[in-house]
Design a protein around this motif. Structure first.
Motif, PDB file in Angstrom:
ATOM      1  N   ARG A 164       5.277  -4.500  -2.717  1.00 30.92           N
ATOM      2  CA  ARG A 164       5.528  -4.658  -4.581  1.00 30.92           C
ATOM      3  C   ARG A 164       4.406  -4.566  -4.961  1.00 30.92           C
ATOM      4  NH1 ARG A 164       7.804 -10.401  -5.472  1.00 30.92           N
ATOM      5  NH2 ARG A 164       6.280 -10.546  -4.135  1.00 30.92           N
ATOM      6  N   PRO A 165       4.317  -3.637  -6.643  1.00 27.98           N
ATOM      7  CA  PRO A 165       2.627  -2.975  -6.802  1.00 27.98           C
ATOM      8  C   PRO A 165       2.870  -4.371  -8.365  1.00 27.98           C
ATOM      9  CG  PRO A 165       5.337  -2.469  -8.585  1.00 27.98           C
ATOM     10  CD  PRO A 165       5.237  -3.048  -6.785  1.00 27.98           C
TER      11      PRO A 165
ATOM     12  N   LEU B 149      -8.888  -2.268  -4.854  1.00 21.94           N
ATOM     13  CA  LEU B 149      -7.862  -2.323  -3.956  1.00 21.94           C
ATOM     14  C   LEU B 149      -7.249  -1.111  -3.774  1.00 21.94           C
ATOM     15  CD1 LEU B 149      -6.800  -5.502  -6.220  1.00 21.94           C
ATOM     16  CD2 LEU B 149      -7.564  -5.726  -3.610  1.00 21.94           C
ATOM     17  N   PRO B 150      -7.646  -0.115  -3.287  1.00 24.10           N
ATOM     18  CA  PRO B 150      -7.368   0.795  -2.806  1.00 24.10           C
ATOM     19  C   PRO B 150      -5.813   1.473  -1.917  1.00 24.10           C
ATOM     20  CG  PRO B 150      -8.660   0.770  -1.100  1.00 24.10           C
ATOM     21  CD  PRO B 150      -8.859  -0.341  -2.270  1.00 24.10           C
TER      22      PRO B 150
ATOM     23  N   GLN C 117      -0.634  -9.368  -0.149  1.00 22.83           N
ATOM     24  CA  GLN C 117      -1.436  -7.672   0.069  1.00 22.83           C
ATOM     25  C   GLN C 117      -0.302  -6.813   1.235  1.00 22.83           C
ATOM     26  OE1 GLN C 117      -3.789 -10.234   2.422  1.00 22.83           O
ATOM     27  NE2 GLN C 117      -5.730  -9.367   2.650  1.00 22.83           N
ATOM     28  N   ALA C 118      -1.216  -5.349   0.020  1.00 20.11           N
ATOM     29  CA  ALA C 118      -0.340  -4.407   0.517  1.00 20.11           C
ATOM     30  C   ALA C 118      -0.830  -4.110   2.219  1.00 20.11           C
ATOM     31  CB  ALA C 118      -0.239  -3.938  -0.167  1.00 20.11           C
ATOM     32  N   GLY C 119      -0.276  -3.181   3.050  1.00 17.94           N
ATOM     33  CA  GLY C 119       0.041  -2.846   3.835  1.00 17.94           C
ATOM     34  C   GLY C 119      -0.891  -1.012   3.547  1.00 17.94           C
TER      35      GLY C 119
ATOM     36  N   GLY D 185      -2.482   3.306  -3.772  1.00 18.04           N
ATOM     37  CA  GLY D 185      -2.922   4.205  -4.719  1.00 18.04           C
ATOM     38  C   GLY D 185      -1.652   4.486  -5.584  1.00 18.04           C
ATOM     39  N   ALA D 186      -0.893   4.366  -5.774  1.00 16.70           N
ATOM     40  CA  ALA D 186       0.100   4.917  -6.875  1.00 16.70           C
ATOM     41  C   ALA D 186      -0.004   4.216  -8.233  1.00 16.70           C
ATOM     42  CB  ALA D 186       1.943   4.614  -6.699  1.00 16.70           C
ATOM     43  N   VAL D 187      -0.062   4.838  -9.454  1.00 19.27           N
ATOM     44  CA  VAL D 187       0.340   4.495 -10.569  1.00 19.27           C
ATOM     45  C   VAL D 187       1.618   4.509 -11.276  1.00 19.27           C
ATOM     46  CG1 VAL D 187      -0.883   3.613 -12.535  1.00 19.27           C
ATOM     47  CG2 VAL D 187      -2.117   4.185 -10.814  1.00 19.27           C
TER      48      VAL D 187
END
Lengths: 272, 272
Positions: free
Chosen positions: B5-6, B27-28, B230-232, B237-239
């Motif tokens: 999740r973002p 946090l790339p 934490q994301a996998g 980096g999507a915004v």
């Protein structure tokens, strides 16, 4: 026959009390409800669509207070939302500051070149150009968005090196060492009359400064007569203030523009 | 286990992209939804009650976008609305910029006197003083509301005589010819990092400038670990950008603070 209902005066925030002040001077028998959308100010950096939405919400709140006429004291709202406001509120008479300001500017301009300083929104809306060209199609018009002037007026820095530096940066390219410089400067934002003394010193006596508050008051007087809406002698200058943010800052900063204190008991908060 | 999740990043408008920029650097692997309340900016001159109302509305819009954490990039909202936001969104983790900024300022301060420059709202909210005193009760704290700096940064006047004159007027009384002047200046508004080079030249090398964006990114990294969020490696980096006014001005002014262009197709308008 007289109509004792108040005149509604709408502004994005605080600066519009310069127009209220002129209205009270010229129309001492009238009463007023002033609505400042202080929670959502400034309008000058917002898109036209958002300004139209906010202006109609604010105007409807004034209609619920039974106003007999709407005066749009905010230049940005006058520039981009006057038509939509007239349509939404018909048949209520709606008067903006751009038409009267343009008429005063045109009357003052002798050399055919006029400058208008305003917010980003007012400049992009283009209402001053349209109003001036309707009066004198051959007029040369130079518009400058002077965003920082709003913050300077609200901070009370109406004089001194910061104000002067900002004025030079905005105005020098148009006015300095140019034979074809404008001879008239329209103050196209309700905050700018506070800066008039500094601007006058910078530009010198060759340039007339035009403030739309006085001519707007005369236009309102005409419209009251034309519509048979003049008040009698009952309400005499009563004013209520409505603000969308808590009133603290309005009561503190407002007197800079109104020229008198604003008693807390005259100020009411409303949700927009 | 990873959580794709973002992260939601909320700001009153444009300046908060300085925090987004630091978050993306640190946090790339994470993706982000940035919400700028551009229709109602600035928050810095509004009352606490209005800022709390607006911040909760904005945060709820981010929750509807399924964010796993809320980062409050706006100093004013962090200063006056962090508690109400935590209460309204529990158990969603909420991280503001004031705590991390205060920690960085405290770490930099050697002589026991620290200055915080911020908006009116942030100064009146007093959150920097509370956070700094919680870390070091004997610290001397001087807060200055630098309202004009916001307009200067947005106008792009980050250098030159107007910026310098404003900085002198705000800061000289505290810094010039005083043996007990602060040795640390916390930039307590997301717009102010743009002014850091000019402020650095004015104050000289004896004064450390502290920007909360970097330390906030580190605090967010800690919180992601602590909550197992934490994301996998999927979203990287999507915004997406959400703005409450039409996106024109955001797309034009945003890159000053983000350091890269903002493609129109990444920006969406929403009603708040």
């Amino acid at each position: 026959m007289s109509d004792e209902r108040p005149i509604g005066v709408f502004d994005s925030g605080i600066g519009g009390v310069t127009v209220l002040r002129a209205l009270r001077n010229h129309l001492p028998q009238e009463s007023f409800v002033y609505l400042g959308d202080t929670a959502r100010l400034p309008y000058g950096t917002k898109s036209s669509a958002t300004v139209v939405t906010y202006a109609i919400q604010a105007a409807r709140a004034l209609v619920r207070r039974n106003v007999k006429m709407l005066v749009v004291a905010c230049n940005t709202a006058s520039s981009v939302a006057l038509g939509p406001l007239e349509a939404a509120l018909a048949p209520l008479p709606v008067i903006g500051v751009v038409g009267p300001g343009a008429a005063a500017g045109n009357a003052a301009c002798r050399n055919g070149h006029i400058a208008v300083i305003a917010t980003e929104g007012t400049v992009q809306g283009g209402a001053y150009s349209r109003a001036l060209h309707a009066l004198r199609p051959e007029l040369r018009i130079s518009q400058i968005a002077c965003t920082l002037f709003v913050a300077l007026a609200e901070e009370g820095w109406i004089d001194g090196p910061v104000m002067e530096g900002a004025a030079r940066r905005y105005l020098d390219p148009l006015f300095t060492d140019r034979a074809d410089a404008p001879d008239t400067l329209v103050l196209g934002c309700t905050h700018f009359p506070a800066l008039a003394p500094a601007l006058g010193r910078l530009l010198g006596p060759r340039v007339s400064l035009v403030d739309s508050a006085e001519t707007t008051a005369l236009a309102v007087a005409d419209a009251l007569r034309a519509h048979g809406l003049q008040a009698g002698d009952q309400s005499r200058g009563a004013v209520r203030f409505l603000v969308s943010d808590s009133p603290g800052r309005f009561i503190r900063v407002g007197p800079v523009f109104l020229g008198e204190t604003i008693p807390a008991e005259q100020v009411e908060t409303l949700d927009l």
